[in-house]
Design a protein around this motif. Structure first.
Motif, PDB file in Angstrom:
ATOM      1  N   TYR A 296       0.531  -1.480   0.021  1.00 14.69           N
ATOM      2  CA  TYR A 296      -0.509   0.271   0.153  1.00 14.69           C
ATOM      3  C   TYR A 296       0.502   1.423  -0.212  1.00 14.69           C
ATOM      4  O   TYR A 296       0.125   1.785  -1.069  1.00 14.69           O
ATOM      5  CB  TYR A 296      -0.951  -0.067   1.578  1.00 14.69           C
ATOM      6  CG  TYR A 296      -1.859   1.187   1.316  1.00 14.69           C
ATOM      7  CD1 TYR A 296      -3.219   0.549   0.833  1.00 14.69           C
ATOM      8  CD2 TYR A 296      -2.250   2.082   2.167  1.00 14.69           C
ATOM      9  CE1 TYR A 296      -4.315   1.552   0.536  1.00 14.69           C
ATOM     10  CE2 TYR A 296      -3.043   3.415   2.275  1.00 14.69           C
ATOM     11  CZ  TYR A 296      -4.016   2.979   1.431  1.00 14.69           C
ATOM     12  OH  TYR A 296      -5.120   3.450   1.208  1.00 14.69           O
ATOM     13  N   ASN A 297       2.072   1.289   0.431  1.00 10.68           N
ATOM     14  CA  ASN A 297       2.538   2.545   1.255  1.00 10.68           C
ATOM     15  C   ASN A 297       3.504   2.613  -0.646  1.00 10.68           C
ATOM     16  O   ASN A 297       3.893   3.843  -0.160  1.00 10.68           O
ATOM     17  CB  ASN A 297       4.037   2.458   2.067  1.00 10.68           C
ATOM     18  CG  ASN A 297       3.556   2.478   3.736  1.00 10.68           C
ATOM     19  OD1 ASN A 297       2.299   2.873   3.962  1.00 10.68           O
ATOM     20  ND2 ASN A 297       3.459   1.626   4.349  1.00 10.68           N
ATOM     21  N   ASP A 300       1.127   4.041  -3.041  1.00  7.47           N
ATOM     22  CA  ASP A 300       0.702   5.573  -3.052  1.00  7.47           C
ATOM     23  C   ASP A 300       2.474   6.146  -3.151  1.00  7.47           C
ATOM     24  O   ASP A 300       2.613   7.607  -3.825  1.00  7.47           O
ATOM     25  CB  ASP A 300       0.833   5.756  -1.220  1.00  7.47           C
ATOM     26  CG  ASP A 300       0.525   7.162  -0.544  1.00  7.47           C
ATOM     27  OD1 ASP A 300      -0.867   7.470  -1.194  1.00  7.47           O
ATOM     28  OD2 ASP A 300       1.757   8.215  -0.174  1.00  7.47           O
ATOM     29  N   LYS A 304       2.901   8.966  -6.177  1.00 20.14           N
ATOM     30  CA  LYS A 304       3.310  10.785  -5.718  1.00 20.14           C
ATOM     31  C   LYS A 304       4.016  10.811  -7.098  1.00 20.14           C
ATOM     32  O   LYS A 304       4.042  11.849  -7.112  1.00 20.14           O
ATOM     33  CB  LYS A 304       3.321  10.760  -4.076  1.00 20.14           C
ATOM     34  CG  LYS A 304       4.102  11.710  -4.015  1.00 20.14           C
ATOM     35  CD  LYS A 304       4.677  12.119  -2.566  1.00 20.14           C
ATOM     36  CE  LYS A 304       5.223  12.984  -2.159  1.00 20.14           C
ATOM     37  NZ  LYS A 304       5.653  12.622  -0.755  1.00 20.14           N
ATOM     38  N   HIS A 331      -0.554   9.864   4.034  1.00 19.74           N
ATOM     39  CA  HIS A 331      -0.474   8.716   2.691  1.00 19.74           C
ATOM     40  C   HIS A 331      -1.031   9.856   2.084  1.00 19.74           C
ATOM     41  O   HIS A 331      -2.007  10.609   1.986  1.00 19.74           O
ATOM     42  CB  HIS A 331      -1.486   7.986   2.418  1.00 19.74           C
ATOM     43  CG  HIS A 331      -0.645   6.175   3.075  1.00 19.74           C
ATOM     44  ND1 HIS A 331      -1.205   6.311   4.071  1.00 19.74           N
ATOM     45  CD2 HIS A 331       0.254   5.462   2.445  1.00 19.74           C
ATOM     46  CE1 HIS A 331      -0.477   5.329   4.561  1.00 19.74           C
ATOM     47  NE2 HIS A 331       0.289   4.206   3.995  1.00 19.74           N
ATOM     48  N   LEU A 334      -3.680   8.202  -2.137  1.00 24.05           N
ATOM     49  CA  LEU A 334      -4.208   6.872  -1.338  1.00 24.05           C
ATOM     50  C   LEU A 334      -4.433   7.112   0.145  1.00 24.05           C
ATOM     51  O   LEU A 334      -4.646   8.133   0.901  1.00 24.05           O
ATOM     52  CB  LEU A 334      -3.252   5.585  -1.205  1.00 24.05           C
ATOM     53  CG  LEU A 334      -2.811   4.737  -2.613  1.00 24.05           C
ATOM     54  CD1 LEU A 334      -2.283   4.291  -2.291  1.00 24.05           C
ATOM     55  CD2 LEU A 334      -4.272   4.716  -3.644  1.00 24.05           C
TER      56      LEU A 334
END
Length: 516
Positions: A296-297, A300, A304, A331, A334
């Protein structure tokens, strides 16, 4: 246990005791070689806890502000540090001063290193107890049909013991990075061994003791609760059910009262709980654990980067998670994740497997499988998970390597990924050879025990991809000095790549356990 089983286990205990002792001596000698190794800030954390418990009154243990490394383990671990401090006094009294921050005398280093090695005998004992419990299970008529050759079964059980005590990931975290996970997992294995033997009270007792040493094992508490409630308490007459419920309640309240009682009396219980559950530490740890949030990170950060290239954002005031710092993080593209979201996701995925154990027939192996899936689910979706938390899955999963191909393949993958996920903990260039050798040893153990034969083609290919990942992040990155431009990109790539493998293992094991 019938007489035949009892006699066989007794003979086995004498027969392979020498082999086990030899094994433990070899492992201990290897750990002694790690005495002069690099250690992390966790070394100072535990030295400071020695000083805190020795130099300050009990009511200040969880509220002391002389160091940023405040006590954040349950009270039994604080008493453990207090006990070690009484011995440390005769080794180097200066290590017990709260003013000596980052104190690293030779005597202090050797004392703390040796304290980990000595307490590891609890882990050896737990491994031995689980091995003997598996022998007892192997003597049951149902299991004997699957294992008609008793000699082969004995060898397979001893191989489990070898894989436990030679766990490379545990060795890196405890004996190089520096922590006390060994004796804690030893207590867990003792608890599981009692459950495997049908000794529910003893199993519950040791698990409650474990929770009062380190609360991360709360991940596994629902498994114990459901298993003991359904398969030990219920299904009996009302009198027996009530008696067992009361006895289990006395065990839980008794151990917890002894642990937390002194802090309740001193009016410190609120401060203790505040230290145990610090939700302001952020979603991910400094070195991302290879779980769902690592993916997920990464998504993101990738989004970006794309937005910047397309000039869809004009400024960037967000905190970068790629700095490797322990902090809160919002975040950018997201939606930001809160502790409530992680708790909800974890609970949502735990309920089906807990329900499966509730409706299933009583099975000690099913109990261990449920421990694995609960530990792995909590690792995947939990808040501020550390990479070392994968051991909560790998250690009990080791007990299942001789049961089914699915269990063995998931163990092989997680064991390999787990060792590789520890690489960022050893970040100095001079430590690359050490990491490479330890990784090769882990692969060798799995190879000679035939575990890679249980993998599918795609699983083998995934593990093979770790080698080019290692080459690029450990060697190529440094040769072209890309580490100066993008210092934490190797960490992100490592976490992201490993998270794919862990997610695959979670999905495979989850589906196999819950829906079969």
């Amino acid at each position: 246990m019938n007489l035949l089983t009892f006699n066989y286990v007794s003979v086995l205990s004498v027969f392979d005791l020498k082999m086990s002792l030899t094994l433990y001596i070899i492992v201990t000698c290897i750990k002694l070689l790690c005495l002069p190794c690099f250690f992390s800030t966790d070394f100072e954390v535990h030295r400071n806890w020695l000083a805190t418990t020795y130099s300050l009154p009990l009511e200040q243990w969880y509220s002391a502000t002389h160091s940023p490394w405040t006590l954040d383990y349950p009270p039994l671990f604080a008493w453990f540090e207090y006990f070690l401090a009484q011995i440390a006094f005769y080794v180097d009294v200066d290590m017990l001063s709260i003013k000596n921050l980052n104190y690293e005398s030779v005597a202090t280093v050797h004392f703390q290193r040796l304290s980990v090695i000595v307490t590891d005998f609890v882990f050896y004992y737990g491994s031995r107890q689980c091995a003997q419990a598996l022998v007892v299970l192997g003597m049951s008529p149902k299991t004997r049909k699957k294992n008609p050759n008793l000699e082969d079964y004995e060898i397979n059980v001893f191989m489990i013991e070898i894989l436990l005590v030679f766990n490379i990931m545990l060795m890196i975290i405890d004996h190089i990075h520096f922590q006390y996970n060994g004796f804690l997992f030893g207590i867990l294995l003792v608890s599981i061994a009692h459950i495997l033997k049908g000794q529910s009270y003893r199993g519950a007792f040791w698990f409650i003791v474990l929770l009062n040493f380190k609360h991360i094992y709360l991940y596994l508490a629902p498994v114990y609760f459901i298993y003991l409630l359904k398969h030990f308490c219920f299904g009996q007459n009302l009198k027996t059910t009530l008696k067992r419920l009361i006895n289990l309640g006395i065990i839980v309240l008794g151990v917890t009262s002894i642990s937390f009682g002194p802090f309740v009396v001193k009016g410190q219980i609120t401060q203790v709980l505040k230290q145990l559950f610090p939700f302001k530490r952020g979603l991910s740890h400094a070195y991302w654990a290879p779980n769902f949030w690592a993916m997920y990170n990464t998504a993101d950060i990738g989004a970006k980067f794309i937005y910047k290239k397309l000039d869809l954002i004009n400024n960037d005031n967000s905190t970068s998670m790629t700095r490797g710092l322990v902090q809160e993080y919002d975040h950018y593209i997201l939606p930001s994740i809160t502790p409530q979201i992680t708790f909800t996701l974890t609970a949502m995925f735990l309920l089906p497997c807990l329900y499966k154990m509730w409706i299933s027939q009583k099975s000690a192996i099913g109990f261990v499988r449920c421990i694995v899936i609960c530990g792995l689910t909590s690792f995947m979706f939990g808040w501020h998970v550390h990479e070392k938390a994968l051991l909560i899955v790998i250690i009990p999963l080791t007990l299942l390597i001789n049961t089914t191909t699915n269990d063995c393949s998931v163990f092989t993958m997680l064991s390999t990924i787990g060792v590789y996920s520890c690489f960022p903990l050893l970040f100095r260039p001079s430590q690359f050879i050490t990491k490479l050798l330890l990784f090769c040893i882990n692969v060798y153990f799995l190879y000679v025990t035939g575990k890679f034969k249980q993998l599918k083609f795609i699983e083998n290919m995934y593990l093979m991809s770790l080698w080019p990942l290692m080459l690029s992040t450990e060697i190529v990155w440094g040769i072209f000095q890309l580490d100066k431009m993008y210092p934490f990109l190797p960490l992100m790539l490592t976490s992201f790549h490993n998270s794919i493998g862990v997610f695959y293992c979670w999905l495979k094991f989850y589906v196999h356990y819950t829906f079969n």
